[in-house]
Design an enzyme around this catalytic site. Structure first.
Site, mmCIF file in Angstrom:
data_model
loop_
_atom_site.group_PDB
_atom_site.id
_atom_site.type_symbol
_atom_site.label_atom_id
_atom_site.label_comp_id
_atom_site.label_asym_id
_atom_site.label_seq_id
_atom_site.Cartn_x
_atom_site.Cartn_y
_atom_site.Cartn_z
ATOM 1 N N ASP A 177 0.852 -1.195 0.000
ATOM 2 C CA ASP A 177 0.000 0.000 0.000
ATOM 3 C C ASP A 177 0.884 1.240 0.000
ATOM 4 O O ASP A 177 1.387 1.651 1.035
ATOM 5 C CB ASP A 177 -0.910 -0.004 1.229
ATOM 6 C CG ASP A 177 -1.870 1.192 1.239
ATOM 7 O OD1 ASP A 177 -1.658 2.144 0.474
ATOM 8 O OD2 ASP A 177 -2.834 1.153 2.025
ATOM 9 N N HIS A 182 1.014 8.238 3.488
ATOM 10 C CA HIS A 182 1.796 7.518 4.500
ATOM 11 C C HIS A 182 3.292 7.837 4.428
ATOM 12 O O HIS A 182 4.063 7.311 5.233
ATOM 13 C CB HIS A 182 1.592 6.013 4.338
ATOM 14 C CG HIS A 182 0.163 5.606 4.413
ATOM 15 N ND1 HIS A 182 -0.613 5.795 5.532
ATOM 16 C CD2 HIS A 182 -0.658 5.032 3.478
ATOM 17 C CE1 HIS A 182 -1.844 5.350 5.295
ATOM 18 N NE2 HIS A 182 -1.895 4.880 4.070
ATOM 19 N N ILE A 197 0.605 9.613 8.023
ATOM 20 C CA ILE A 197 -0.092 8.786 9.000
ATOM 21 C C ILE A 197 0.218 7.302 8.796
ATOM 22 O O ILE A 197 0.671 6.885 7.735
ATOM 23 C CB ILE A 197 -1.616 9.010 8.926
ATOM 24 C CG1 ILE A 197 -2.179 8.553 7.567
ATOM 25 C CG2 ILE A 197 -1.958 10.468 9.195
ATOM 26 C CD1 ILE A 197 -3.694 8.614 7.489
ATOM 27 N N GLY A 200 -3.952 2.064 8.543
ATOM 28 C CA GLY A 200 -4.839 1.471 9.535
ATOM 29 C C GLY A 200 -4.578 -0.013 9.724
ATOM 30 O O GLY A 200 -4.577 -0.521 10.851
#
Length: 270
Positions: A177, A182, A197, A200
């Site tokens: 991903d 990110h 970030i 998740g």
């Protein structure tokens, strides 16, 4: 199905997303373990001669499925967010090999101003379900679907710390991903975040390692996992992992201060 539904998000309900054969080797599984926080001293997670593959590695192998729905125009990839995730483990993943995965859209729920798409991926080793929250795609007259899981009552039975590294999101990107939020501060700022970030799925999977230790289980013995992504987490932060339940069937959440970043979560271990 009404005429409104036929021209809306509901038309994706039940749509087949295809079948793919994915390949990996021991290095891929070890990279994944390191990316979700396995220490180098856990040799059965990071050493090929003793390797046990973390069950959550399956989620990186199946990431193509929600991406496929977005590529087909099922939702706006610029605004949709990953709302929650579940994983049911049917058999241990081999150290290396080929897996055949089949994917389809499950339910499409109408939340009013948004729709929630469920993407199911199945194989002989696992069943995984993505719930994707798509703003602006609701209002087609469909069912709202289930509510979020209620928080456990009372104080947690146990707590521990989930520590993350500053380079963790950068490392996790190498598992598949590679969304810019990110890694790129400008991309993170575009969605209102002060810095890149965590993924998740990285946070959720990382929680299973200290969770297993607390209950005396092995992380590779995970048999089911679910959780809702409540707020962004940041690489390098320490989080409080709160645990309810005895034995190996547990409810938990992951918090930073007073804010949950993963809520309504559940894990079971063999």
């Amino acid at each position: 199905m009404t005429t409104t539904e036929e021209s809306s998000a509901a038309r994706w309900r039940g749509v087949e997303l295809g079948t793919r054969t994915v390949c990996y080797d021991e290095s891929d599984a070890i990279l994944y373990a390191l990316a979700v926080g396995a220490p180098a001293t856990d040799l059965d997670l990071v050493f090929e001669e003793r390797l046990r593959v973390l069950p959550t590695f399956a989620l990186t192998l199946a990431q193509w499925a929600p991406d496929e729905l977005g590529a087909r125009g099922g939702f706006d990839t610029r605004t949709a967010v990953h709302g929650s995730q579940s994983l049911e483990v049917l058999a241990p993943l081999p150290r290396a090999g080929e897996l055949t995965l089949s994917a389809k859209v499950g339910e499409v729920w109408d939340k009013g101003r948004a729709a929630v798409f469920e993407v199911l991926v199945e194989s002989e080793f696992f069943v995984a379900t993505w719930s994707l929250f798509a703003p602006g795609a609701g209002g087609f007259g469909g069912e709202r679907g289930p509510s979020a899981a209620a928080a456990p009552e009372g104080e947690p039975d146990r707590t521990t710390t989930l520590s993350t590294r500053e380079d963790q999101a950068a490392l996790y990107r190498l598992t598949g991903d590679r969304h810019h939020i990110h890694i790129d501060p400008e991309a993170a700022a575009h969605i209102g975040q002060p810095r890149p970030i965590m993924h998740g799925l990285c946070t959720l999977a990382a929680a299973t390692i200290p969770l297993a230790r607390v209950v005396g289980a092995h992380p590779a013995d995970l048999t089911s996992l679910s959780g809702r992504f409540a707020a962004p987490a940041f690489p390098g932060d320490d989080h409080e992992l709160r645990i309810w339940g005895e034995g190996t069937d547990l409810q938990f959440d992951v918090r930073t201060g007073d804010n949950a970043v993963v809520s309504g979560a559940r894990a079971t271990f063999a």
